[in-house]
Design an enzyme around this catalytic site. Sequence first.
Site, mmCIF file in Angstrom:
data_model
loop_
_atom_site.group_PDB
_atom_site.id
_atom_site.type_symbol
_atom_site.label_atom_id
_atom_site.label_comp_id
_atom_site.label_asym_id
_atom_site.label_seq_id
_atom_site.Cartn_x
_atom_site.Cartn_y
_atom_site.Cartn_z
ATOM 1 N N LYS A 196 -1.549 -6.655 4.856
ATOM 2 C CA LYS A 196 -1.510 -5.451 5.687
ATOM 3 C C LYS A 196 -1.930 -5.759 7.125
ATOM 4 C CE LYS A 196 -3.681 -2.730 2.677
ATOM 5 N NZ LYS A 196 -4.329 -1.538 2.098
ATOM 6 N N ARG A 206 -1.234 -11.828 -7.651
ATOM 7 C CA ARG A 206 -0.602 -10.921 -6.709
ATOM 8 C C ARG A 206 0.837 -11.366 -6.485
ATOM 9 N NH1 ARG A 206 -4.055 -9.902 -2.753
ATOM 10 N NH2 ARG A 206 -2.571 -9.180 -1.243
ATOM 11 N N GLU A 217 -6.816 0.844 -0.094
ATOM 12 C CA GLU A 217 -7.599 1.194 1.080
ATOM 13 C C GLU A 217 -6.628 1.827 2.076
ATOM 14 O OE1 GLU A 217 -9.741 -1.950 3.078
ATOM 15 O OE2 GLU A 217 -10.453 -0.532 4.582
HETATM 16 P P1 ATP Z 1 -4.873 -6.653 2.426
HETATM 17 O O1 ATP Z 1 -3.386 -6.845 2.431
HETATM 18 O O2 ATP Z 1 -5.359 -6.095 3.697
HETATM 19 O O3 ATP Z 1 -5.610 -7.833 1.894
HETATM 20 P P2 ATP Z 1 -4.805 -5.260 -0.052
HETATM 21 O O4 ATP Z 1 -3.378 -5.600 -0.147
HETATM 22 O O5 ATP Z 1 -5.787 -5.842 -0.994
HETATM 23 O O6 ATP Z 1 -5.255 -5.507 1.425
HETATM 24 P P3 ATP Z 1 -5.540 -2.672 -1.026
HETATM 25 O O7 ATP Z 1 -5.264 -1.370 -0.401
HETATM 26 O O8 ATP Z 1 -6.953 -3.016 -1.272
HETATM 27 O O9 ATP Z 1 -4.882 -3.700 -0.058
HETATM 28 O O10 ATP Z 1 -4.708 -2.832 -2.351
HETATM 29 C C1 ATP Z 1 -4.689 -1.865 -3.356
HETATM 30 C C2 ATP Z 1 -4.380 -2.478 -4.664
HETATM 31 O O11 ATP Z 1 -3.127 -3.149 -4.617
HETATM 32 C C3 ATP Z 1 -5.404 -3.522 -5.045
HETATM 33 O O12 ATP Z 1 -5.771 -3.308 -6.394
HETATM 34 C C4 ATP Z 1 -4.718 -4.822 -4.862
HETATM 35 O O13 ATP Z 1 -5.187 -5.776 -5.758
HETATM 36 C C5 ATP Z 1 -3.262 -4.462 -5.101
HETATM 37 N N1 ATP Z 1 -2.397 -5.360 -4.347
HETATM 38 C C6 ATP Z 1 -2.409 -5.583 -3.022
HETATM 39 N N2 ATP Z 1 -1.526 -6.518 -2.685
HETATM 40 C C7 ATP Z 1 -0.907 -6.906 -3.814
HETATM 41 C C8 ATP Z 1 0.112 -7.857 -4.133
HETATM 42 N N3 ATP Z 1 0.686 -8.594 -3.189
HETATM 43 N N4 ATP Z 1 0.482 -7.979 -5.418
HETATM 44 C C9 ATP Z 1 -0.074 -7.230 -6.367
HETATM 45 N N5 ATP Z 1 -1.034 -6.327 -6.153
HETATM 46 C C10 ATP Z 1 -1.455 -6.164 -4.884
#
Ligand code: ATP
Length: 561
Positions: A269, A259, A33
Amino acid sequence: MHAEVVDFIRRIVADDLSAKKNGDRVRTRFPPEPNGYLHIGHAKSICLNFGVAAENGGVCHLRYDDTNPSKEDVEYVESIQEDVRWLGYDWGDHLYFASDYFEQLYQFAIQLIQLGKAYVCDLSADEIREYRGTLTEPGRESPQRGRSIEESLDLFERMRAGEFEDGSRVLRAWIDMASPNINMRDPVLYRIQKTTHHRTHDAWCIYPMYDFAHCLSDSLEGITHSLCTLEFEDHRPLYDWVLDQLDVPCHPQQIEFARLNLSYTVLSKRILLQLVDGGHVSGWDDPRMPTISGLRRRGYTPQSIRDFCAAIGVAKRDSTVAIAQLEHSIREEMNRRAQRVMAVLRPLRVVIENYPEGQVEELEAVNNPEDASMGTRKVPFSRVLYIERDDFREDPPRKFFRLAPGREVRLRYGYFITCIDVVKDECSGEVTELRCRYDPATRGGNAPDGRKVKGTIHWVSAAHALEVEVRLYDHLFEQEDPAQITSAPDLRSSLNPSSLETLTDCRVEPSLADAEPGAQYQFERLGYFCADADSSPERLVFNRTVPLRDTWAKIQQRAAS
Ligand code: ATP
Ligand code: MG
């Protein structure tokens, strides 16, 4: 290349390929996003999605999940592409935006209503939450759940036309208010939001929710494996439900993995944005930030981040990775690649009394003992030097083998020197200068008479050294597990007050005069450093990427023995 580690996702993909589930196609996507900069957690997802595709002759799409205009911005859209590319991945022609599907998604919503599987609900957001029930109690039905298809169609069209206020109505799936899975209790599919979108501008005032947009975007793009993090596990039944109701091109398989969590680090974020907006850091690319741009500025390389992601692997259970493991990955690479140089962070003046005034010698120094092909360079030596303040003790404790009154040490690539006198500031008593003598017979670092010294210290020639700024970093958060931080006051109190130390009076050998921003070095005995983005020939600025001591390697050695 080394053999790929087979994790459970790669095994599923391999099995699907041999069963010809999707023919011979493997198609993944990375779906950020655009509401912030990418961080090291995203790198894990990027390496996984692009890696799985590449290993199987497939493609990986870069798709912006841009369905929430109030938090999104083109600045983020651009930084994301830059960061993915910098990490070494290429989406080719496959750059997509969920917003490009808004019309198709709208038509799918109409279909759902026509099937009696979605309805317009007039409850407010608070009421919907209240009606939803809890894990132990079923939800209650919306008063509009029995609304006719015609009425819902009419209202949904008018929602699109902008007739209603934000939050006054939503489109909901008609599923099961008693489902044990709360996500299945008539989830919201569309909301009214009169906000200008960074791409579609004011064309839309209703926006699809993630759970509706994501599965359909995957399907429209022919994704085979939709990899996401564990918190979406409970959303999978909804992902499948939406695709099962509608006439869609294909039904991708959602697979969840753990994650990345890193010690001393926050990977949300929302919190990272608060750090930026609150001025706690200098920006998204502050070298203390766990963002890709912060790590890049700090001196991490794409290779080191990819190595780290490969080393941590992909699993189904949540865990926290030690930040020392990330530091280990850059150390390993820098040890192989980085040019060694001499730098003094906290200078102490040394005058070699018996060295001829005005004489300069060019001493030969090794560029990288790990790699002879990197050759040698000349380092000027003269009568007045700087050494590290820490390398002198007036009253040395046991096992301190560096310089002290009457003590002899080796100057790296140079001579043996002996400290014969100490000059102090009359008022403060601070040591301001050391008077030393050198032994001309020890050039190159050995005494012909075979006498040994226990310490070797680094130095720079005062007349030749460059005055530079050096920024030392420590963890941004004091706690090992800062994941609990949710509010701004929490945030302030948990920040490490000494995460940045700026030293303005450092000296480096003259070979660094034309260090370009990003250039990386090992400062001997001190760590790995890189020239900062702010660095210029007039004012060189270096970031310490990591100190030399590798705590992760120690932990591993201990575990192995
Ligand atoms: P927020 O931090 O605001 O919850 P988000 O990290 O989910 O948002 P996205 O932009 O939706 O942000 O993430 C894009 C992709 O990266 C998604 O498929 C998400 O699952 C993956 N992702 C995000 N954070 C992690 C993490 N800490 N480890 C592994 N994958 C991640
Ligand atoms: Mg997300």
